[in-house]
Design an enzyme around this catalytic site. Structure first.
Site, PDB file in Angstrom:
ATOM      1  N   ASP A 448       0.839  -1.200   0.000  1.00  0.00           N
ATOM      2  CA  ASP A 448       0.000   0.000   0.000  1.00  0.00           C
ATOM      3  C   ASP A 448       0.876   1.253   0.000  1.00  0.00           C
ATOM      4  O   ASP A 448       2.080   1.205   0.314  1.00  0.00           O
ATOM      5  CB  ASP A 448      -0.881  -0.036   1.260  1.00  0.00           C
ATOM      6  N   ASP A 511     -10.958   1.855  -3.108  1.00  0.00           N
ATOM      7  CA  ASP A 511     -11.501   1.563  -1.779  1.00  0.00           C
ATOM      8  C   ASP A 511     -13.028   1.570  -1.795  1.00  0.00           C
ATOM      9  O   ASP A 511     -13.660   1.154  -0.830  1.00  0.00           O
ATOM     10  CB  ASP A 511     -11.009   2.604  -0.762  1.00  0.00           C
TER      11      ASP A 511
HETATM   12  C1  DGJ Z   1      -5.843   1.831   1.996  1.00  0.00           C
HETATM   13  C2  DGJ Z   1      -6.221   0.628   1.185  1.00  0.00           C
HETATM   14  O1  DGJ Z   1      -6.719   1.022  -0.056  1.00  0.00           O
HETATM   15  C3  DGJ Z   1      -7.233  -0.208   1.972  1.00  0.00           C
HETATM   16  O2  DGJ Z   1      -7.647  -1.303   1.213  1.00  0.00           O
HETATM   17  C4  DGJ Z   1      -6.613  -0.639   3.274  1.00  0.00           C
HETATM   18  O3  DGJ Z   1      -5.542  -1.504   3.008  1.00  0.00           O
HETATM   19  C5  DGJ Z   1      -6.144   0.569   4.054  1.00  0.00           C
HETATM   20  N1  DGJ Z   1      -5.286   1.415   3.272  1.00  0.00           N
HETATM   21  C6  DGJ Z   1      -5.419   0.141   5.304  1.00  0.00           C
HETATM   22  O4  DGJ Z   1      -4.859   1.192   5.977  1.00  0.00           O
END
Ligand code: DGJ
Length: 690
Positions: A448, A511
Site C-alpha cells: 500500500d 476503496d
Molecule cells: C488503503 C487501502 O486502499 C485499503 O484497502 C486498506 O488496506 C487501508 N489502506 C489500510 O490502511
C-alpha cells in the site's frame, strides 16, 4: 519488423496491422510520415513525394508538430518533449544524427548536440503493434539541467476532428472514463503527487470523434511510470496533434552530471482499428504477453480482512474469518493493516514491521499455519514507504522522511513518506521486507502507499529516485522470494500503471466497494488494464462507504468482472448468504479462465438500465457474459444484448439451462438473460460451443 531505406533516410516499424514511418529530413529532424494502417516499405517511401517542395517556406513552419523528437531551439515554439539548460545558460539543442543500431524488433536512432557533449538516443521496440519508446541522455560536459525528457512524442495524422479519451477521478472514484473534443492549445494530464494518482492515469486515447466501442481508428499511448508524470496533448491551429508523455511534472528538473546517463521510462504507443473495444483488447493482450510478470497464472479468489476488522486485528478474529472464507472457496487469505508494531489505529506504528506483541505473542507463525492448513495461501498488508511519527523507526531516523529545512512536515493520515532516494533508506527497506518474507511463510504482499509527497523540493534525486528505488526493491524481493505475489495499492487505485504492473501481479482498484459505483470504475479501468489484474471485492450491504443496499448476487456479479475477492465481515453474514456466496465463488471459478485470460467485449456500458460485459476464450470455444440491471424503468422489458466475435455458424449451449443458441442469433438479436424483475438484478451466463 523494422525496415530501413538508407537512400531516403526512412525507417518503417511495422506490426501485424500497423506501421510507424520515420524520415530524417535535411536538418536531421525525425519526421513522422505515417502512423496508422500497415504500409509496405515501398508504399512508405512514396510518402516522401508528398513533402512540401524544397524552397516552399510559408510563414508558419509546415512541419511544426510533426516530429517524433522535438527539442527546444530554432523555430520550435510548440510543446518540446526534450528541454535542457546547459551550464552556460544556453537552452537550445542543436541535434545532429550520428547513427543507428537496429535489429528486427529494436531500433536506436542516435543524435548528438552540435557543440555541447550531450548525446540523445531514441529507442524503439516493437511488440506486435505496440511500439515502446524511451530516451537515453548522456552528458560528458559540464552538468546539464534536464527540464523535460518525455519518453515519447506521438504524432497523429491529420483527421477531421480530435477527441481525447482519458480517465479522471479521486479517492473512492478512480478511473472514470471521460471523452471530450481536444481543444486547441495544450491539454495537460498530470500527477504532481509523487505517485501515479487517483486524479488522472498516464494514458490517453485519441480518435476523430466518430469512433465507437466496435468501430473506428484509435491512437493511444501509455506511460510505464509510477511517480509524477505529465502527458501533454497539443493541438496546433494547423491541425497537428501530438501526445508527449514522460516522468516528472513542472517545475521538477534534474541535473545530469558529467559522465552521467539518464534513461527515461518507457512510453508505449498503439494504433488500432475496431473502436475503443479493439484498442482495449490490444492493450490487455500486450500486458498479458509482455508486461505482467506471471501473466499466465490464474489469480486466486482472495479474502481481505480490512472492511471486516479495520484496525481491530486479533489472532482469533482472523482465524474465524479465515475459516469462514475457506468454506466459501477462498484461495488466498490476506490480513490487512493493524498486525504490526503499535498499529492499533492510524496514528502509530508505520515503519515498525514486526508483529504486534500483544496481538501476536507467538508471531505470525500460528496464524499463517492455520491459514495454510485451511488450504489457502497467506497474504499480508504492508505500507513500506511510510512512517508514523509515532514509531520506533521515526524516533531513530527522523531525517529519513521527505522534508525540507525551514518547512513544516505536513502529515496526512498521520504519516510521512520515507525518502527512498537515500541509499540507506532503500537498503533498510529491502532488508526489512526480505527478513519479513524469510521468517514467515508469506505468499502474497498487499503493498500500500497511502499518501502523496509534500515538501519534496525540485530536484530529481527525490522525484525520480523514490520510484527507481521502489522498482529496485520490488525487483530484488521478487528475485529473492520468487513464490511471493504482490498487489499494488495506493489508497485504492492510486498506483496503477504499466511500470508497477511490470513488477506486481494485481492491483487494488478502489476503496469504494459499492457495486453500483464499481461498474463505472471498472468500465474506466478496463479501457487500458486487463481484468486479470483488477482486484474486486464483495463486501457488506449496506456498503460501508456509500450506505447503499445491493443484493448479494449483484455484488458478486460485479466483482466477478475482475479478480474476485471477498472483503465482508463474514462472521456477521447469514447462513443463507454464506451458502449462496460459496455457490457464486464456484460459478466464478468456472468462468475465471475466460475473465482473466480471455478477450473482453464491453457489450453495454454502465449508465443505462442494463450493462453487460463478455469474455471470450482465445479459441472462441467458450464465452461468459455478466449482465447487471441497476434499475428497471417504466416496466420496460429488457432488450436483447447482442454478443460479439462468436462464430455465426456456431451453436452455443448455456451451461446452466442446457439451451442451445445459434451464433448468428446471439450476434444480431442477442442474449435474453432471465433477470429477476426488480432493481439490482444480475446474471452470469456461460456458453460453450457445441
Ligand atoms: C488503503 C487501502 O486502499 C485499503 O484497502 C486498506 O488496506 C487501508 N489502506 C489500510 O490502511
Amino acid at each position: 519488423m523494422i525496415y530501413h531505406d538508407s537512400q531516403h533516410r526512412l525507417w518503417v516499424l511495422s506490426g501485424p496491422s500497423s506501421s510507424y514511418v520515420l524520415h530524417l529530413d535535411e536538418a536531421d529532424r525525425p519526421r513522422v510520415m505515417h502512423w496508422g494502417p500497415r504500409l509496405t516499405p515501398e508504399q512508405a517511401a512514396s510518402l516522401l513525394l508528398r513533402l512540401p517542395r524544397p524552397g516552399f517556406r510559408p510563414v508558419e513552419d509546415p512541419m511544426e508538430g510533426s516530429f517524433d523528437l522535438i527539442a527546444t531551439g530554432g523555430l520550435c515554439y510548440g510543446q518540446a518533449g526534450l528541454q535542457v539548460r546547459f551550464a552556460d545558460g544556453t537552452r537550445d539543442l542543436e541535434l545532429v544524427f550520428t547513427g543507428q543500431r537496429r535489429t528486427d524488433r529494436e531500433l536506436v536512432l542516435a543524435y548528438a548536440d552540435r557543440h555541447y557533449p550531450l548525446t540523445v538516443e531514441c529507442h524503439y521496440r516493437l511488440y506486435g503493434d505496440v511500439i515502446e519508446r524511451h530516451l537515453v541522455l548522456r552528458n560528458e560536459g559540464e552538468p546539464v539541467t534536464v527540464v523535460r525528457a518525455d519518453s515519447a512524442t506521438w504524432v497523429l495524422p491529420r483527421m477531421n476532428g480530435y477527441r481525447l479519451g482519458s480517465v479522471r477521478g479521486q479517492w473512492g472514484a478512480e478511473t472514470r472514463l471521460h471523452r471530450t473534443e481536444l481543444p486547441y492549445g495544450e491539454t495537460v494530464l498530470t500527477s504532481r503527487r509523487g505517485v501515479t494518482s487517483h486524479q488522472a492515469n498516464p494514458w490517453a486515447m485519441v480518435d476523430d470523434g466518430t469512433a465507437g466501442e466496435e468501430h473506428g481508428a484509435v491512437y493511444s499511448c501509455a506511460l510505464a511510470w509510477s511517480g509524477s508524470w505529465r502527458l501533454t496533448a497539443q493541438r496546433l491551429p494547423t491541425e497537428r496533434v501530438t501526445l508527449s508523455t514522460g516522468a516528472g511534472h513542472d517545475p521538477v528538473t534534474w541535473e545530469l552530471g558529467t559522465g552521467e546517463e539518464h534513461v527515461t521510462p518507457v512510453c508505449a504507443g498503439l494504433f488500432t482499428e475496431g473502436g475503443f473495444g479493439a484498442a482495449s483488447r490490444a492493450w490487455h493482450d500486450h500486458q498479458l504477453r509482455h508486461v505482467l510478470p506471471h501473466a499466465g497464472e490464474v489469480r486466486p479468489v482472495l479474502y481481505n480482512s480490512w472492511e471486516a476488522t479495520g484496525f481491530d486485528v486479533s489472532m482469533d478474529g482472523q482465524i474465524r474469518l479465515a475459516e469462514s472464507a475457506a468454506r466459501m472457496g477462498v484461495e488466498l487469505f490476506v490480513v490487512d493493516d493493524g498486525w504490526f508494531g503499535a498499529r492499533t489505529h492510524d496514528a502509530a506504528g508505520l515503519g515498525d514491521w514486526y508483529p504486534n506483541p500483544h496481538r501476536f505473542p507467538d508471531g505470525l507463525g500460528p496464524l499463517i499455519d492455520r491459514v495454510h492448513e485451511l488450504g489457502m495461501r497467506f497474504g499480508l498488508w504492508v505500507e513500506p514507504e511510510m512512517v508514523n511519527p509515532d514509531s520506533d523507526l521515526y524516533r531513530a531516523h527522523p531525517d529519513w522522511v521527505i522534508h525540507r529545512p525551514h518547512r513544516r512536515r505536513t502529515e496526512h493520515r498521520n504519516q510521512l513518506v520515507l525518502d527512498l532516494s537515500r541509499p540507506e533508506v532503500g537498503d533498510w527497506l529491502f532488508r526489512t521486507l526480505d527478513e519479513l518474507l524469510a521468517k514467515n511463510a508469506i505468499d502474497f504482499l498487499k503493498w500500500d502507499m497511502n499518501r502523496p509527497f509534500t515538501e519534496a523540493g525540485p530536484d530529481e534525486r527525490l522525484w525520480l529516485g523514490h520510484v527507481r528505488t521502489l522498482y529496485d526493491v520490488l525487483d530484488r524481493l521478487r528475485a529473492a522470494h520468487p513464490h511471493v505475489r504482490i498487489e499494488s495499492c495506493s489508497s485504492g487505485g492510486g498506483r496503477v500503471d504499466l511500470g508497477i504492473l511490470r513488477r506486481t501481479d494485481q492491483v487494488w482498484t478502489s476503496d469504494n466497494t459499492d457495486a453500483l459505483d464499481r461498474l463505472d470504475i471498472q468500465h474506466g479501468f478496463s479501457q487500458l488494464y486487463p481484468a486479470r489484474v483488477m482486484g474486486a471485492w464483495v463486501t457488506d450491504s449496506p456498503n460501508p462507504y456509500t450506505g447503499r443496499e445491493i443484493p448479494l448476487d449483484f455484488r458478486f456479479h460485479v466483482a466477478m468482472a475482475g479478480v474476485l475477492a471477498i472483503g465482508g465481515a463474514l462472521t456477521e453474514w447469514s447462513r443463507a448468504d454464506l451458502d449462496r456466496a460459496a455457490e457464486l465463488v464456484a460459478d466464478y471459478k468456472r468462468i475465471r479462465p475466460l475473465v482473466q485470460h480471455g478477450r473482453q467485449y464491453r457489450l453495454l456500458p454502465p449508465g443505462g438500465e442494463l450493462s453487460a460485459v463478455q469474455y471470450l476464450a482465445a479459441d472462441g470455444g467458450e464465452a461468459a457474459v455478466l449482465v447487471h440491471r441497476r434499475g428497471r424503468r417504466f416496466g420496460h422489458p429488457d432488450p436483447g444484448i447482442p454478443m460479439r466475435a462468436l462464430d455465426p455458424d456456431g451453436r452455443y449451449r448455456d451451461t446452466a439451462t442446457g439451451e442451445v443458441h445459434h451464433g448468428a442469433v446471439l450476434l444480431t438479436h442477442g442474449l435474453f438473460p432471465d433477470l429477476a424483475p426488480g432493481d439490482y438484478a444480475s446474471a452470469l451466463l456461460h456458453l460453450v460451443r457445441e
